[in-house]
Design a protein around this motif. Structure first.
Motif, PDB file in Angstrom:
ATOM      1  N   ILE A   1      -4.628  10.242   9.677  1.00 49.86           N
ATOM      2  CA  ILE A   1      -3.619  11.075   9.918  1.00 49.86           C
ATOM      3  C   ILE A   1      -2.215   9.981  10.284  1.00 49.86           C
ATOM      4  N   ALA A   2      -2.266   9.048  11.180  1.00 46.02           N
ATOM      5  CA  ALA A   2      -1.062   8.162  11.258  1.00 46.02           C
ATOM      6  C   ALA A   2      -0.762   7.457   9.887  1.00 46.02           C
ATOM      7  N   ALA A   3      -1.806   7.080   8.998  1.00 48.11           N
ATOM      8  CA  ALA A   3      -1.361   6.548   7.691  1.00 48.11           C
ATOM      9  C   ALA A   3      -0.839   7.637   6.957  1.00 48.11           C
ATOM     10  N   ALA A   4      -1.348   8.673   6.907  1.00 45.30           N
ATOM     11  CA  ALA A   4      -0.842   9.728   5.994  1.00 45.30           C
ATOM     12  C   ALA A   4       0.602  10.286   6.335  1.00 45.30           C
ATOM     13  N   LEU A   5       0.594  10.161   7.713  1.00 47.50           N
ATOM     14  CA  LEU A   5       2.219  10.815   8.009  1.00 47.50           C
ATOM     15  C   LEU A   5       3.225   9.684   7.758  1.00 47.50           C
ATOM     16  N   LEU A   6       2.709   8.243   7.861  1.00 50.48           N
ATOM     17  CA  LEU A   6       3.776   7.155   7.556  1.00 50.48           C
ATOM     18  C   LEU A   6       3.899   6.878   6.356  1.00 50.48           C
TER      19      LEU A   6
ATOM     20  N   THR B   1       0.865  -1.280   0.225  1.00 46.02           N
ATOM     21  CA  THR B   1       0.001  -0.033   0.119  1.00 46.02           C
ATOM     22  C   THR B   1       0.928   1.101   0.108  1.00 46.02           C
ATOM     23  N   THR B   2       0.447   2.293  -0.479  1.00 48.84           N
ATOM     24  CA  THR B   2       1.343   3.522  -0.890  1.00 48.84           C
ATOM     25  C   THR B   2       0.686   4.635  -0.049  1.00 48.84           C
ATOM     26  N   GLY B   3      -0.835   4.633   0.392  1.00 48.37           N
ATOM     27  CA  GLY B   3      -1.553   5.602   0.985  1.00 48.37           C
ATOM     28  C   GLY B   3      -1.328   6.980   0.065  1.00 48.37           C
ATOM     29  N   ALA B   4      -1.279   6.913  -0.972  1.00 48.60           N
ATOM     30  CA  ALA B   4      -1.043   8.157  -2.102  1.00 48.60           C
ATOM     31  C   ALA B   4      -2.198   8.960  -1.985  1.00 48.60           C
ATOM     32  N   VAL B   5      -3.361   8.551  -1.590  1.00 52.83           N
ATOM     33  CA  VAL B   5      -4.752   9.352  -1.589  1.00 52.83           C
ATOM     34  C   VAL B   5      -4.583  10.438  -0.428  1.00 52.83           C
ATOM     35  N   LEU B   6      -3.676  10.025   0.622  1.00 52.95           N
ATOM     36  CA  LEU B   6      -3.696  10.644   1.982  1.00 52.95           C
ATOM     37  C   LEU B   6      -2.655  11.888   1.661  1.00 52.95           C
ATOM     38  N   ALA B   7      -1.868  12.341   0.471  1.00 54.25           N
ATOM     39  CA  ALA B   7      -0.940  13.290   0.466  1.00 54.25           C
ATOM     40  C   ALA B   7      -1.708  14.800   0.832  1.00 54.25           C
TER      41      ALA B   7
END
Length: 271
Positions: free
Chosen positions: A186-191, A2-8
């Motif tokens: 937020i945790a996912a976005a920062l990681l 997973t990249t979490g790209a949408v959380l940028a």
């Protein structure tokens, strides 16, 4: 992976949002009603089987993160546009309660369903509030008052997201679930920006969460967030700051969290 790209976008504005004063929070939260998007959290609340207060918060935090980190939210996936547009705007969440047929009626909606013992929630793919599916729109937002049970006494787990809530203000379970869900995002976005390998491990484990509950430690932890960058780089501490639409004043810090991989804090938690 997973990249979490949408959380940028959430990652980009996190520190600025924490630094706003109450008036700036009020100014920032305005948007046209047609543009308001929200992630719906559905709590199963059967008459004869109440959920765990702490368990519901843990599942809400995990569920919100899992929706954003799901492969279907990656570029090209069927959830991507909806989650991307949501993360690019105001991060609103609505907790609703369901039982019996109403709970079953939400089973096929896009999102994730999680359970821990008698506690069950669904975190649905976000969308415009004016376009909420009928099966969700008919569910009540109020009535989520559940007596808090004992918080987790497990030792600090560096692989889990750890949450603390303030002694005051006291929030309903539904409100607290929304705040916990924001902490998970937020945790996912920062990681995603700083430690993709840790993010991947957290996601692969199902985004585990430890909820310490309403704690005397909250004030001291929140004070360390005066410098969000230092708090994050040192102990991976983060905070949720509420816009103040319901229950709390604008700018209230409602959750402090330690992201996976952060240094464990010594001593017992107090609730």
């Amino acid at each position: 992976m997973t990249t979490g790209a949408v959380l940028a976008p959430l990652r980009a504005r996190y520190a600025r949002w924490l630094g706003m004063d109450a008036d700036q929070v009020l100014d920032d939260r305005d948007e046209a009603a047609v543009d308001v998007r929200a992630l719906q959290l559905v709590l199963r609340l059967e008459r004869d089987r109440p959920p765990s207060w702490h368990g519901a918060l843990a599942l809400a935090a995990a569920g919100a993160a899992l929706v954003c980190l799901d492969p279907r939210s990656e570029p090209g996936g069927p959830w991507h546009d909806a989650v991307r547009d949501y993360c690019a705007g105001h991060i609103r969440k609505v907790t609703r309660r369901a039982r019996g047929a109403s709970w079953a009626g939400t089973a096929d909606l896009p999102g994730v369903s999680l359970a821990a013992g008698d506690t069950e929630i669904r975190a649905l793919v976000p969308g415009r509030v004016v376009e909420v599916p009928k099966a969700v729109a008919k569910l009540q937002v109020g009535g989520t008052e559940v007596e808090p049970d004992r918080p987790s006494s497990a030792p600090d787990d560096p692989a889990a997201l750890e949450l603390w809530l303030p002694l005051e203000p006291v929030m309903t379970l539904g409100k607290a679930m929304a705040q916990a869900g924001h902490a998970g995002m937020i945790a996912a976005a920062l990681l995603a920006g700083d430690d993709p390998a840790e993010l991947d491990r957290w996601y692969a484990a199902g985004c585990p969460v430890q909820v310490r509950g309403r704690s005397e430690r909250f004030a001291g932890l929140a004070a360390r967030l005066a410098d969000p960058a230092a708090a994050w780089s040192g102990d991976r501490l983060l905070a949720v700051r509420d816009a103040g639409f319901t229950e709390v004043d604008p700018g209230t810090v409602t959750v402090v969290a330690r992201a996976p991989g952060g240094r464990p804090h010594p001593g017992p938690s107090t609730a």
